[in-house]
Design a protein around this motif. Structure first.
Motif: not given
Length: 162
Positions: A52-54, A77-81, A83-90
């Motif tokens: 998902g998206y983190y 996110y999971i419904k669209i993409f 079991d992938t993992l995506d992140m916005k890192i700060t």
């Protein structure tokens, strides 16, 4: 290294500097690839299902190491993409860290600033002093780490004792 699971969608990893040295983590090199490798290792060590998206916030402290907060966003996110993992890192560099303590018997006051707030005691290292490995492990064993927004809220009410 320590993992704190706040709930299924919120994880906090505490990675001290010694652990980062053991896995050859270098934040100054290819940051994206370094974090990809780090998350694969953390996922395998803790047997985590990360997908998902983190929103990821990385607190960097020269003395401690890094603290990684991961908050999972929308499950759409999971419904669209899948079991992938995506992140916005700060990144928050030069993050200040305090140590909440219950016992002052072990303290060498030459090394620490002492604060009081809400009937609790807190330490900070004087001028980001680098303690001996033994002393630092003892500090970590006898304290709780306070950083980020929690520390920001507390600092406005803290009284410096020493």
């Amino acid at each position: 290294m320590k993992l704190e699971v706040l709930n299924l969608n919120n994880l906090v990893f505490y990675l001290n500097k010694d652990y980062l040295d053991k896995i050859n983590f270098n934040i100054n090199e290819n940051v994206e690839q370094e974090f990809k490798n780090l998350f694969i290792k953390l996922k395998n060590i803790y047997n985590l299902e990360l997908n998902g998206y983190y929103e990821v916030t990385v607190y960097v402290n020269d003395v401690y190491g890094i603290i990684i907060e991961m908050e999972k966003d929308d499950d759409e996110y999971i419904k669209i993409f899948g079991d992938t993992l995506d992140m916005k890192i700060t990144f928050k560099f030069d993050c200040e860290i305090f140590y909440k303590i219950e016992n002052i018997d072990f303290i060498n006051f030459n090394n620490y600033n002492l604060y009081y707030c809400n009937n609790e005691l807190f330490l900070s290292l004087k001028n980001n002093l680098k303690l001996s490995y033994k002393d630092y492990l003892y500090l970590l064993e006898n304290s709780s780490i306070v950083y980020g927004n929690e520390l920001k809220k507390l600092k406005s009410h803290m009284k410096k004792i020493l």
